[in-house]
Scaffold this active site. Sequence first.
Site, PDB file in Angstrom:
ATOM      1  N   ARG A 117      10.356   6.160 -95.768  1.00 13.24           N
ATOM      2  CA  ARG A 117       9.534   7.321 -95.406  1.00 13.24           C
ATOM      3  C   ARG A 117       8.753   7.860 -96.603  1.00 13.24           C
ATOM      4  O   ARG A 117       7.621   8.326 -96.445  1.00 13.24           O
ATOM      5  CB  ARG A 117      10.414   8.415 -94.785  1.00 13.24           C
ATOM      6  CG  ARG A 117      10.789   8.105 -93.348  1.00 13.24           C
ATOM      7  CD  ARG A 117      11.537   9.212 -92.661  1.00 13.24           C
ATOM      8  NE  ARG A 117      11.597   8.954 -91.225  1.00 13.24           N
ATOM      9  CZ  ARG A 117      12.335   9.640 -90.372  1.00 13.24           C
ATOM     10  NH1 ARG A 117      13.092  10.646 -90.801  1.00 13.24           N
ATOM     11  NH2 ARG A 117      12.328   9.354 -89.082  1.00 13.24           N
ATOM     12  N   LYS A 177      21.648   2.450 -72.087  1.00 14.13           N
ATOM     13  CA  LYS A 177      21.680   3.199 -70.831  1.00 14.13           C
ATOM     14  C   LYS A 177      20.299   3.423 -70.236  1.00 14.13           C
ATOM     15  O   LYS A 177      19.371   3.818 -70.938  1.00 14.13           O
ATOM     16  CB  LYS A 177      22.363   4.555 -71.051  1.00 14.13           C
ATOM     17  CG  LYS A 177      23.842   4.452 -71.416  1.00 14.13           C
ATOM     18  CD  LYS A 177      24.465   5.824 -71.549  1.00 14.13           C
ATOM     19  CE  LYS A 177      25.957   5.729 -71.858  1.00 14.13           C
ATOM     20  NZ  LYS A 177      26.572   7.075 -71.967  1.00 14.13           N
ATOM     21  N   GLY A 215      15.026   3.457 -83.908  1.00 15.34           N
ATOM     22  CA  GLY A 215      15.943   3.144 -84.996  1.00 15.34           C
ATOM     23  C   GLY A 215      16.566   1.770 -84.911  1.00 15.34           C
ATOM     24  O   GLY A 215      16.560   0.998 -85.879  1.00 15.34           O
ATOM     25  N   GLY A 241      12.295   9.706 -82.450  1.00 14.45           N
ATOM     26  CA  GLY A 241      12.101  10.485 -81.230  1.00 14.45           C
ATOM     27  C   GLY A 241      10.649  10.693 -80.858  1.00 14.45           C
ATOM     28  O   GLY A 241      10.291  10.674 -79.671  1.00 14.45           O
TER      29      GLY A 241
END
Length: 398
Positions: free
Chosen positions: A36, A197, A353, A376
């Site tokens: 980053r 999921k 990620g 996100g």
Amino acid sequence: MPYRTLDGLDVRGRRVLLRADLNVPLRDGRITDLTRLERLSPTIGELAGNGARVIVLSHFDRPKGQLVATMSLRPVAEALGAVLHRKVAFVDDCIGPEVARAIAALNDGEVLVLENTRFYPGEEANDAAHAARLAAHGEIYVNDAFSAAHRAHASTEGIARILPAYAGRLMQAELVALTAALGNPARPVGAIVGGAKVSTKLDLLTNLIARVDLLVIGGAMANTFLAAQGAELGKSLQEAALHDTARAIMNAAAGHGCDILLPADFVVSETFAPNPSTRIVPADAVPANTMALDVGPATTDAIITAVKGLKTLIWNGPLGAFETPPFDTATLRVANAIAAATKSGLISVAGGGDTVAALRQAGITDRLSYVSTAGGAFLEWMEGKVLPGVAVLATDSA
């Protein structure tokens, strides 16, 4: 949407508030991944090189409005200086007289990092008064933290309503890449979505089936789709409560002309551990005492063949339990095939990620068109959601 960039912006002698993402992984006081900071360096280098007085704002971890010493940005500021090969100053607050003095002492081309913005509750609350106190530090606002753009916080959205606001070079690169992938992509366009999921990726799947020509579903979430069609999955992870939802997604995909590619075979084992005894079975006939832990070779071949027919590809989520060998086989094979196709002209954009970790494991991070570390924010963009930190940079915003 059209948004303001640094192109043609005169910053010499001006105080530029730069919202960065310095939320790097820290273990035992040491930074374990400088990615980053490295991706931020072009924007800081350009601003400082053009004579700006650069004042860096960032959050770090989740102090929840409290001063938490272990969540200070001081060690990150030191690391940023090493990455930039220039002196980077630091001040132990993000508002107040001490900060004002440090900013007043800046010369053209110098860089100052302020303390963790989340030490104040007004940050995450996007409190107008707190945003105004932060904005008072600068004359121009630049947001280079796409990874935090899905949060309407004082330092990501509030300031941009007070100061002239622009996208930094990293933010710009993310927006260009994601627009190429989903905004107006070269077709045919496909997406690979993996993960455990269905419930965590309902919005993503719903948005993608209306936008892509091919949707590859892998990981344990594929089990739910197969079970919804009557497949025997043994001990494999799946969400029985979402069978109706899975069928609805498949029906909706057909209505949009989106083909869904589900696994045809699995690598199964009786135990989930490194290098256990495994076998390959049809995807609809997993033995009762085993669990599916990776897609099989026939499925992998089908995915690779499909990728070769695409012009644009988006990837979010591994195809199996890639952290545990040998269940990384399919993910790594597909990763290398995507890299080869990219060399031949495929526009490939990946993020998330686990996806980034898999690409690093495959050693091909720099061989895709763009790899997002935004987490996100990347996922919410793929879900079709408006990101407040991006929307406020639009040329038609106030």
